[in-house]
Write a protein that holds these residues in place. Structure first.
Motif, PDB file in Angstrom:
ATOM      1  N   ARG A 249       0.839  -1.199   0.000  1.00 30.57           N
ATOM      2  CA  ARG A 249       0.000   0.000   0.000  1.00 30.57           C
ATOM      3  C   ARG A 249       0.874   1.250   0.000  1.00 30.57           C
ATOM      4  N   ASN A 250       1.967   1.238   0.782  1.00 25.30           N
ATOM      5  CA  ASN A 250       2.866   2.395   0.782  1.00 25.30           C
ATOM      6  C   ASN A 250       3.651   2.511  -0.523  1.00 25.30           C
ATOM      7  N   LEU A 251       3.942   1.387  -1.165  1.00 22.96           N
ATOM      8  CA  LEU A 251       4.568   1.441  -2.482  1.00 22.96           C
ATOM      9  C   LEU A 251       3.625   2.097  -3.488  1.00 22.96           C
ATOM     10  N   ALA A 252       2.348   1.752  -3.432  1.00 15.92           N
ATOM     11  CA  ALA A 252       1.368   2.371  -4.328  1.00 15.92           C
ATOM     12  C   ALA A 252       1.252   3.872  -4.066  1.00 15.92           C
ATOM     13  N   ARG A 253       1.257   4.275  -2.810  1.00 19.30           N
ATOM     14  CA  ARG A 253       1.213   5.702  -2.482  1.00 19.30           C
ATOM     15  C   ARG A 253       2.430   6.420  -3.061  1.00 19.30           C
ATOM     16  N   TRP A 254       3.592   5.775  -2.966  1.00 19.41           N
ATOM     17  CA  TRP A 254       4.831   6.365  -3.473  1.00 19.41           C
ATOM     18  C   TRP A 254       4.767   6.519  -4.992  1.00 19.41           C
ATOM     19  N   ILE A 255       4.236   5.522  -5.694  1.00 17.02           N
ATOM     20  CA  ILE A 255       4.111   5.599  -7.152  1.00 17.02           C
ATOM     21  C   ILE A 255       3.146   6.719  -7.534  1.00 17.02           C
ATOM     22  N   ASP A 256       2.065   6.839  -6.796  1.00 12.28           N
ATOM     23  CA  ASP A 256       1.098   7.915  -7.034  1.00 12.28           C
ATOM     24  C   ASP A 256       1.767   9.275  -6.882  1.00 12.28           C
ATOM     25  N   ALA A 257       2.544   9.456  -5.819  1.00 14.87           N
ATOM     26  CA  ALA A 257       3.233  10.721  -5.606  1.00 14.87           C
ATOM     27  C   ALA A 257       4.252  10.985  -6.709  1.00 14.87           C
ATOM     28  N   LEU A 258       4.948   9.944  -7.153  1.00 17.44           N
ATOM     29  CA  LEU A 258       5.920  10.087  -8.237  1.00 17.44           C
ATOM     30  C   LEU A 258       5.221  10.570  -9.502  1.00 17.44           C
ATOM     31  N   ALA A 259       4.067   9.991  -9.815  1.00 23.03           N
ATOM     32  CA  ALA A 259       3.331  10.402 -11.005  1.00 23.03           C
ATOM     33  C   ALA A 259       2.880  11.855 -10.892  1.00 23.03           C
ATOM     34  N   GLN A 260       2.439  12.271  -9.708  1.00 17.96           N
ATOM     35  CA  GLN A 260       1.978  13.642  -9.519  1.00 17.96           C
ATOM     36  C   GLN A 260       3.104  14.646  -9.704  1.00 17.96           C
ATOM     37  N   GLU A 261       4.324  14.228  -9.407  1.00 14.43           N
ATOM     38  CA  GLU A 261       5.474  15.136  -9.514  1.00 14.43           C
ATOM     39  C   GLU A 261       5.997  15.259 -10.942  1.00 14.43           C
ATOM     40  N   THR A 262       5.503  14.433 -11.852  1.00 12.02           N
ATOM     41  CA  THR A 262       6.044  14.375 -13.206  1.00 12.02           C
ATOM     42  C   THR A 262       5.066  14.994 -14.193  1.00 12.02           C
ATOM     43  N   PRO A 263       5.384  16.128 -14.802  1.00 11.83           N
ATOM     44  CA  PRO A 263       4.481  16.737 -15.783  1.00 11.83           C
ATOM     45  C   PRO A 263       4.192  15.773 -16.935  1.00 11.83           C
ATOM     46  N   GLY A 264       2.918  15.669 -17.298  1.00 14.30           N
ATOM     47  CA  GLY A 264       2.530  14.817 -18.410  1.00 14.30           C
ATOM     48  C   GLY A 264       2.359  13.357 -18.065  1.00 14.30           C
ATOM     49  N   SER A 265       2.599  12.997 -16.806  1.00 12.28           N
ATOM     50  CA  SER A 265       2.452  11.600 -16.421  1.00 12.28           C
ATOM     51  C   SER A 265       0.990  11.210 -16.360  1.00 12.28           C
ATOM     52  N   LEU A 266       0.741   9.919 -16.516  1.00 14.31           N
ATOM     53  CA  LEU A 266      -0.591   9.407 -16.261  1.00 14.31           C
ATOM     54  C   LEU A 266      -0.988   9.658 -14.808  1.00 14.31           C
ATOM     55  N   ASP A 267      -2.269   9.850 -14.586  1.00 12.73           N
ATOM     56  CA  ASP A 267      -2.785   9.917 -13.226  1.00 12.73           C
ATOM     57  C   ASP A 267      -2.905   8.500 -12.675  1.00 12.73           C
ATOM     58  N   VAL A 268      -2.443   8.303 -11.468  1.00 15.39           N
ATOM     59  CA  VAL A 268      -2.545   6.996 -10.818  1.00 15.39           C
ATOM     60  C   VAL A 268      -3.816   6.946  -9.983  1.00 15.39           C
ATOM     61  N   ARG A 269      -4.659   5.985 -10.303  1.00 10.04           N
ATOM     62  CA  ARG A 269      -5.807   5.713  -9.439  1.00 10.04           C
ATOM     63  C   ARG A 269      -5.436   4.522  -8.566  1.00 10.04           C
ATOM     64  N   GLN A 270      -5.238   4.786  -7.299  1.00  7.27           N
ATOM     65  CA  GLN A 270      -4.928   3.687  -6.391  1.00  7.27           C
ATOM     66  C   GLN A 270      -6.189   2.855  -6.145  1.00  7.27           C
TER      67      GLN A 270
END
Length: 444
Positions: A249-270
């Motif tokens: 679950r914390n790995l998924a949160r980390w991936i979501d945050a990584l995507a949010q920090e990257t312009p043009g990245s896909l949005d992660v729906r956890q």
């Protein structure tokens, strides 16, 4: 000596010219070429031919191994290519059957037993899970994940990391997650400290059969309570919390945050489930072994074009074919995987923190020092908050024990991440029962 020399030679010129973000090198054209090649094998059913050079699972796995070797040759033999193998039999495999995975290992330079795995399954199926003779192109399920893994190997293999990256094409998923189980067993036999498994399964379409589309979103599935909880840990978790703070679950949160920090990245729906309702994937054997693992999958599935024989009924076309895929979208999912693997391979492992807060007006948090960590971040969130806040409560500490004055621990979940020197920080490990990024059996 030869491997060291080659690594040093690679550092001198090619790496210096590489962009900071390896994901920019991902090619939708290469991804399509790989899926086309996979489809050309006719069927990749686990029970199909092992010896035909052009059709069946044997030819597909041989091709995957050859492609890894070709990638390795381009980076000075930087990959160790192996084919873990077993003979399996079960509910969907009536006779003893050869099972092989195609695996490429990019050894870390500092902590080679610390491992990040990117994987997809190479086998395919049609409507009848036992039909191994009919064409089963498996373009999206899971040619998309297989192509993603190969492309990740292409763009990451020319770089050096302190941590090992493993690229894996797994067999036997459709017959019962056999390839995932085989690789999880191989990881244990190798003594790997698996800190993240990125499983990619059905990652190449954007619209469902009902016309609903999700072109800018990818789902990341993660388990809640850990699959490997002992009775004692389960009781401890019931009393003290942590059912929403598994390593996955914390790995998924980390991936979501990584995507949010990257312009043009896909949005992660956890998606806070181990997998889709009533279904499964190759992340599950790793979870059962106690390894943090998540599943990437499309925002919306097209059920007319997965697990379907090639046919037309009542004007509706069925079958998992290349023309139903969205390769620019697959490239974006690949980019997210590449960025995640690149960052995870540069971070230390998450710590294993413990919070002490009973009958006192402060909270003490302690952990053991982590190899490769230059400093640590301490995190705090309300127990009913879905994710960690944007900023830690303590940043850059080199201590391994801190005290939060005036913070009554009953009302909070705490965590710690480890940061590399001038580099990224690991996912947060929660200071809860079974929050550590290691199998529960290794708790003590």
């Amino acid at each position: 000596m030869r491997r060291v020399f080659l690594a040093a030679a690679c550092l001198a010129s090619p790496l210096a010219a590489q962009p900071a973000d390896p994901a920019v090198a991902v090619s939708a054209e290469r991804l399509r070429a790989d899926v086309d090649k996979l489809v050309s094998f006719g069927t990749r059913h686990t029970l199909s031919s092992q010896t035909d050079p052009n059709r069946g699972i044997g030819a597909a796995v041989d091709w995957g191994l050859a492609e890894f070797r070709r990638i390795s040759a381009g980076c000075g033999d930087c990959l160790e290519v192996v084919a873990p193998e077993d003979t399996v039999q079960g509910n969907r495999i009536p006779q003893p059957t050869r099972l092989r995975n195609a695996v490429a290992i990019q050894r870390g330079t500092q902590r080679p037993d610390e491992v990040v795995i990117i994987q997809g399954h190479i086998d395919s199926r049609g409507s009848d899970v036992m039909d191994f003779t009919s064409d089963a192109p498996g373009a999206n399920d899971d040619g998309s994940g297989t192509a993603l893994v190969l492309e990740a190997a292409r763009v990451l293999s020319g770089r050096q990391y302190p941590v090992t990256i493993v690229y894996a094409l797994l067999s036997g998923e459709e017959q019962g997650l056999y390839g995932g189980r085989l690789l999880a067993q191989y990881a244990a036999q190798q003594g790997w400290q698996v800190k993240a498994v990125l499983n990619n399964d059905i990652v190449g379409n954007t619209c469902g059969s009902d016309g609903y589309c999700e072109p800018d979103r990818v789902r990341v599935f993660s388990e809640g309570p850990r699959a490997d909880l002992t009775d004692a840990l389960r009781a401890d978790q019931r009393r003290n919390g942590g059912e929403n703070d598994s390593p996955s679950r914390n790995l998924a949160r980390w991936i979501d945050a990584l995507a949010q920090e990257t312009p043009g990245s896909l949005d992660v729906r956890q998606i806070w489930r181990t997998d889709r309702m009533g279904r499964g994937g190759d992340q599950i054997p790793f979870l059962e072994a106690g390894y943090p693992a998540v599943r990437f999958s499309v925002g919306v599935e097209d059920y007319d074009h997965q697990h379907q024989d090639l046919r037309v009924e009542n004007g509706v076309t069925y079958g998992d074919t290349v023309d139903e895929m969205d390769f620019p979208y697959l490239a974006r999912v690949t980019q997210l995987n590449v960025r995640a693997a690149d960052a995870l391979a540069r971070t230390p492992a998450p710590p294993a923190p413990v919070a002490e807060a009973a009958v006192q007006t402060f909270t003490a948090i302690a952990w053991q020092a982590v190899p490769g960590a230059a400093n640590y971040q301490v995190w705090q969130r309300p127990t009913d908050a879905s994710g960690w806040p944007d900023e830690p409560v303590i940043a850059g500490t080199t201590e391994t024990r801190v005290s939060l004055a005036g913070v009554r621990g009953d009302d909070w979940i705490f965590g710690v991440s480890a940061c590399a020197e001038n580099g990224p920080c690991s996912p947060v490990a929660s200071a809860v029962p079974a929050g550590a990024f290691r199998p529960a059996a290794a708790r003590n």
